[in-house]
Scaffold this active site. Structure first.
Site, PDB file in Angstrom:
ATOM      1  N   GLU A  18      42.137  56.752  48.190  1.00  0.00           N
ATOM      2  CA  GLU A  18      41.854  57.550  47.145  1.00  0.00           C
ATOM      3  C   GLU A  18      43.717  57.051  46.363  1.00  0.00           C
ATOM      4  OE1 GLU A  18      40.418  61.909  46.751  1.00  0.00           O
ATOM      5  OE2 GLU A  18      40.529  61.104  48.731  1.00  0.00           O
ATOM      6  N   SER A 150      36.963  61.922  46.120  1.00  0.00           N
ATOM      7  CA  SER A 150      36.525  61.670  44.757  1.00  0.00           C
ATOM      8  C   SER A 150      35.377  60.593  44.884  1.00  0.00           C
ATOM      9  CB  SER A 150      38.427  60.575  44.650  1.00  0.00           C
ATOM     10  OG  SER A 150      39.134  60.662  44.641  1.00  0.00           O
ATOM     11  N   TYR A 216      36.472  59.535  37.213  1.00  0.00           N
ATOM     12  CA  TYR A 216      37.761  59.265  36.418  1.00  0.00           C
ATOM     13  C   TYR A 216      37.792  58.203  35.531  1.00  0.00           C
ATOM     14  CZ  TYR A 216      39.069  61.668  41.118  1.00  0.00           C
ATOM     15  OH  TYR A 216      39.539  62.313  41.840  1.00  0.00           O
ATOM     16  N   ASP A 257      34.748  73.396  44.985  1.00  0.00           N
ATOM     17  CA  ASP A 257      33.233  72.820  44.221  1.00  0.00           C
ATOM     18  C   ASP A 257      32.346  73.485  44.718  1.00  0.00           C
ATOM     19  OD1 ASP A 257      35.331  71.624  43.009  1.00  0.00           O
ATOM     20  OD2 ASP A 257      34.784  70.052  44.522  1.00  0.00           O
ATOM     21  N   GLU A 270      32.787  71.771  48.260  1.00  0.00           N
ATOM     22  CA  GLU A 270      33.448  71.068  49.352  1.00  0.00           C
ATOM     23  C   GLU A 270      34.761  71.585  48.608  1.00  0.00           C
ATOM     24  OE1 GLU A 270      35.119  66.874  48.053  1.00  0.00           O
ATOM     25  OE2 GLU A 270      33.526  66.676  48.179  1.00  0.00           O
ATOM     26  N   ASN A 272      38.944  71.428  48.424  1.00  0.00           N
ATOM     27  CA  ASN A 272      40.378  70.657  48.029  1.00  0.00           C
ATOM     28  C   ASN A 272      41.537  70.883  47.929  1.00  0.00           C
ATOM     29  OD1 ASN A 272      38.755  67.402  46.810  1.00  0.00           O
ATOM     30  ND2 ASN A 272      37.314  69.166  46.603  1.00  0.00           N
ATOM     31  N   GLY A 276      43.754  66.800  42.504  1.00  0.00           N
ATOM     32  CA  GLY A 276      44.380  65.402  41.158  1.00  0.00           C
ATOM     33  C   GLY A 276      44.940  66.762  40.804  1.00  0.00           C
TER      34      GLY A 276
END
Length: 306
Positions: A18, A150, A216, A257, A270, A272, A276
């Site tokens: 990442e 990601s 992205y 998420d 999951e 994070n 980001g």
């Protein structure tokens, strides 16, 4: 403000898969801190000698390293040993959060909703078992490398041949792969700041799922905030996000998420611990909906190190 924070190391880049995402996030965070008068400096562990952070007089660190080496407890442990305060979750919760399998096991033990799953170890996998694996997981699965983010290495599989191909691809990134029963429905994310939920976001994509390209590269992915849930549903979602975040031991900031199936059942995907942080990433979008600018957001995150 600059006096309060002292000299700040903004850690980004690194060596994980990442890296490119981390570079974009880190540059955005660094620029925002400098604009706020913070004495912040870029540190890229791929090129910079991070063992010199203490000797160089850094007082604290803003971690924007995504993936392995930055989101898995490694850099957190290093900074802890140097007695340098850092943003985000501690060593153990970072390590657990990076491990999708352990995260699901903890949520499952706490009776929090997750999809049926199976963990596949590279050295133990036999192609002849693919059909049986699919049968046990309702016929269609999401394939996920256990320690990647990601959406790297992820794929949908609904035949033994597809599963074998998807696993072989995922094994390029990780020796352990998580298979989850496929959930048909909508994907949501809840950003956490100071342990509390920010406005939820719903993601819409024409891709098979919300993959790397949708996150992205695509200009067609839709981000709905407000997310379209009614007040009762939002309370339920936020409560579940906060419970899931705390169950892993996470603190400071992060993101949880979810999927919601067509019967309106929630499933945790999951957590994070270093999401980001570009100007268009999900946490800044949620913060903006809450009336928090990007500059205010990064300062608020850094304040948690004081």
């Amino acid at each position: 403000m600059a006096i309060d924070f002292g000299k700040v190391a903004v850690l980004f880049g690194g060596n994980s898969a990442e890296r490119e995402v981390s570079l974009n996030s880190g540059k955005a965070v660094l620029n925002a801190l400098v604009e706020q008068g913070v004495n912040a400096h870029a540190i890229d562990p791929k090129f910079d000698d991070i063992s010199q952070i203490k000797a160089q007089g850094f007082d604290r660190a803003f971690i924007v390293l995504h993936g392995r080496g930055g989101e898995d407890g490694v850099i957190q442990g290093f900074l802890s040993a140097l007695d340098i305060p850092f943003t985000g979750s501690d060593v153990s919760s970072s390590a657990i959060g990076m491990d999708k399998a352990k995260t699901k096991q903890i949520w499952q033990s706490g009776l929090l909703p997750t999809a049926p799953y199976q963990i596949i170890v590279k050295d133990d996998f036999e192609a002849s078992s693919a059909a049986e694996i699919l049968k046990n997981l309702s016929g269609t699965v999401m394939v996920k490398p256990v320690h990647e983010g990601s959406s790297i290495g992820m794929a949908k599989a609904e035949s033994p041949e597809q599963l074998i191909d998807a696993l072989n691809e995922a094994f390029k990134y990780d020796d352990k792969v998580l298979l989850e029963s496929w959930i048909t429905g909508d994907e949501f994310t809840v950003s956490m700041l100071g342990g509390k939920a920010l406005p939820a976001i719903s993601m819409k994509t024409s891709n098979t799922f919300y993959d790397y390209q949708a996150k992205y590269q695509s200009t067609e992915t839709q981000y709905l905030c407000p997310c379209g849930l009614n007040d009762k549903e939002l309370v339920e979602l936020n409560d579940l996000a906060e419970k899931a975040f705390k169950a892993i031991g996470c603190s400071g900031w992060g993101r949880v998420d979810f999927m919601r199936d067509n019967d309106k059942n929630w499933f945790l995907l999951e957590v994070n611990t270093v999401p980001g942080m570009t100007q268009t990433s999900l946490v800044p979008k949620a913060a903006k909906q809450a009336g928090i600018s990007f500059e205010q957001l990064v300062v608020t995150i850094l304040e948690q190190t004081l």
